[in-house]
Motif scaffolding. Structure first.
Motif, PDB file in Angstrom:
ATOM      1  N   HIS A  35       0.802  -1.216   0.000  1.00 19.46           N
ATOM      2  CA  HIS A  35       0.000   0.000   0.000  1.00 19.46           C
ATOM      3  C   HIS A  35       0.845   1.282   0.000  1.00 19.46           C
ATOM      4  O   HIS A  35       0.319   2.375  -0.159  1.00 19.46           O
ATOM      5  N   PHE A  36       2.175   1.142   0.147  1.00 17.99           N
ATOM      6  CA  PHE A  36       3.087   2.284   0.059  1.00 17.99           C
ATOM      7  C   PHE A  36       4.088   2.118  -1.080  1.00 17.99           C
ATOM      8  O   PHE A  36       5.034   2.888  -1.186  1.00 17.99           O
ATOM      9  N   LYS A  37       3.896   1.135  -1.923  1.00 23.82           N
ATOM     10  CA  LYS A  37       4.910   0.758  -2.916  1.00 23.82           C
ATOM     11  C   LYS A  37       5.384   1.919  -3.799  1.00 23.82           C
ATOM     12  O   LYS A  37       6.577   2.036  -4.072  1.00 23.82           O
ATOM     13  N   THR A  38       4.481   2.788  -4.254  1.00 25.34           N
ATOM     14  CA  THR A  38       4.899   3.897  -5.119  1.00 25.34           C
ATOM     15  C   THR A  38       4.757   5.266  -4.467  1.00 25.34           C
ATOM     16  O   THR A  38       5.345   6.228  -4.944  1.00 25.34           O
ATOM     17  N   ALA A  39       3.998   5.368  -3.394  1.00 26.96           N
ATOM     18  CA  ALA A  39       3.837   6.640  -2.677  1.00 26.96           C
ATOM     19  C   ALA A  39       3.934   6.349  -1.181  1.00 26.96           C
ATOM     20  O   ALA A  39       3.036   5.765  -0.600  1.00 26.96           O
ATOM     21  N   ALA A  40       5.066   6.745  -0.596  1.00 30.42           N
ATOM     22  CA  ALA A  40       5.349   6.425   0.806  1.00 30.42           C
ATOM     23  C   ALA A  40       5.484   7.701   1.635  1.00 30.42           C
ATOM     24  O   ALA A  40       5.708   8.786   1.093  1.00 30.42           O
ATOM     25  N   PRO A  41       5.388   7.572   2.956  1.00 30.68           N
ATOM     26  CA  PRO A  41       5.561   8.741   3.826  1.00 30.68           C
ATOM     27  C   PRO A  41       6.930   9.401   3.615  1.00 30.68           C
ATOM     28  O   PRO A  41       7.962   8.726   3.564  1.00 30.68           O
ATOM     29  N   LYS A  42       6.917  10.704   3.486  1.00 27.38           N
ATOM     30  CA  LYS A  42       8.135  11.474   3.246  1.00 27.38           C
ATOM     31  C   LYS A  42       9.180  11.235   4.332  1.00 27.38           C
ATOM     32  O   LYS A  42      10.384  11.194   4.060  1.00 27.38           O
ATOM     33  N   GLU A  43       8.734  11.056   5.576  1.00 28.74           N
ATOM     34  CA  GLU A  43       9.670  10.839   6.696  1.00 28.74           C
ATOM     35  C   GLU A  43      10.538   9.602   6.474  1.00 28.74           C
ATOM     36  O   GLU A  43      11.694   9.579   6.879  1.00 28.74           O
ATOM     37  N   TRP A  44       9.979   8.577   5.859  1.00 21.99           N
ATOM     38  CA  TRP A  44      10.762   7.357   5.635  1.00 21.99           C
ATOM     39  C   TRP A  44      11.943   7.636   4.715  1.00 21.99           C
ATOM     40  O   TRP A  44      13.030   7.115   4.927  1.00 21.99           O
ATOM     41  N   LEU A  45      11.724   8.454   3.700  1.00 20.50           N
ATOM     42  CA  LEU A  45      12.806   8.816   2.784  1.00 20.50           C
ATOM     43  C   LEU A  45      13.818   9.701   3.507  1.00 20.50           C
ATOM     44  O   LEU A  45      15.029   9.481   3.395  1.00 20.50           O
ATOM     45  N   GLU A  46      13.333  10.670   4.260  1.00 16.75           N
ATOM     46  CA  GLU A  46      14.220  11.571   5.005  1.00 16.75           C
ATOM     47  C   GLU A  46      15.052  10.826   6.048  1.00 16.75           C
ATOM     48  O   GLU A  46      16.185  11.211   6.325  1.00 16.75           O
ATOM     49  N   GLU A  47      14.494   9.752   6.606  1.00 13.34           N
ATOM     50  CA  GLU A  47      15.205   8.964   7.617  1.00 13.34           C
ATOM     51  C   GLU A  47      16.046   7.851   6.991  1.00 13.34           C
ATOM     52  O   GLU A  47      16.635   7.036   7.698  1.00 13.34           O
ATOM     53  N   ASN A  48      16.108   7.809   5.659  1.00 15.10           N
ATOM     54  CA  ASN A  48      16.891   6.825   4.913  1.00 15.10           C
ATOM     55  C   ASN A  48      16.426   5.390   5.179  1.00 15.10           C
ATOM     56  O   ASN A  48      17.232   4.466   5.255  1.00 15.10           O
ATOM     57  N   LEU A  49      15.127   5.214   5.342  1.00 18.57           N
ATOM     58  CA  LEU A  49      14.573   3.869   5.524  1.00 18.57           C
ATOM     59  C   LEU A  49      14.176   3.246   4.191  1.00 18.57           C
ATOM     60  O   LEU A  49      14.097   2.023   4.077  1.00 18.57           O
ATOM     61  N   ILE A  50      13.928   4.100   3.181  1.00 17.07           N
ATOM     62  CA  ILE A  50      13.538   3.626   1.855  1.00 17.07           C
ATOM     63  C   ILE A  50      14.365   4.346   0.794  1.00 17.07           C
ATOM     64  O   ILE A  50      14.930   5.413   1.055  1.00 17.07           O
ATOM     65  N   GLN A  51      14.431   3.731  -0.369  1.00 20.01           N
ATOM     66  CA  GLN A  51      15.032   4.392  -1.524  1.00 20.01           C
ATOM     67  C   GLN A  51      14.358   3.865  -2.773  1.00 20.01           C
ATOM     68  O   GLN A  51      13.736   2.801  -2.755  1.00 20.01           O
ATOM     69  N   ASP A  52      14.460   4.626  -3.850  1.00 23.53           N
ATOM     70  CA  ASP A  52      13.853   4.219  -5.107  1.00 23.53           C
ATOM     71  C   ASP A  52      14.612   3.007  -5.645  1.00 23.53           C
ATOM     72  O   ASP A  52      15.846   2.976  -5.621  1.00 23.53           O
ATOM     73  N   ALA A  53      13.892   2.038  -6.125  1.00 23.50           N
ATOM     74  CA  ALA A  53      14.514   0.817  -6.646  1.00 23.50           C
ATOM     75  C   ALA A  53      15.477   1.116  -7.790  1.00 23.50           C
ATOM     76  O   ALA A  53      16.457   0.400  -7.977  1.00 23.50           O
ATOM     77  N   SER A  54      15.227   2.179  -8.543  1.00 22.90           N
ATOM     78  CA  SER A  54      16.108   2.527  -9.662  1.00 22.90           C
ATOM     79  C   SER A  54      17.470   3.019  -9.188  1.00 22.90           C
ATOM     80  O   SER A  54      18.401   3.093  -9.988  1.00 22.90           O
ATOM     81  N   GLU A  55      17.611   3.324  -7.910  1.00 20.39           N
ATOM     82  CA  GLU A  55      18.863   3.853  -7.372  1.00 20.39           C
ATOM     83  C   GLU A  55      19.790   2.778  -6.816  1.00 20.39           C
ATOM     84  O   GLU A  55      20.899   3.086  -6.407  1.00 20.39           O
TER      85      GLU A  55
END
Length: 68
Positions: A35-55
């Motif tokens: 349910h977050f696969k393409t649009a996730a909470p911004k905090e997760w990105l800021e906290e380095n918990l997620i990254q784009d698969a293309s990266e």
């Protein structure tokens, strides 16, 4: 947690930090919850918990640079 979402170019995957914090549910390079696969909470990105698969470059993966 705010409701602000960030959109992935491909889809979001877990980082090493996420796997270290939650090894039972997060594995490096695996897609995050559906349910977050393409649009996730911004905090997760800021906290380095997620990254784009293309990266990420998976071990043994061939890239265009291998042929130049």
């Amino acid at each position: 947690m705010s409701n602000e979402k960030v959109k992935a170019n491909t889809h979001w995957v877990w980082t090493e930090k996420a796997a270290a914090q939650n090894p039972a549910h997060s594995r490096v390079g695996e897609p995050i919850w559906p349910h977050f696969k393409t649009a996730a909470p911004k905090e997760w990105l800021e906290e380095n918990l997620i990254q784009d698969a293309s990266e990420i470059e998976l071990e043994g993966q061939t890239t265009i640079d291998d042929f130049i």
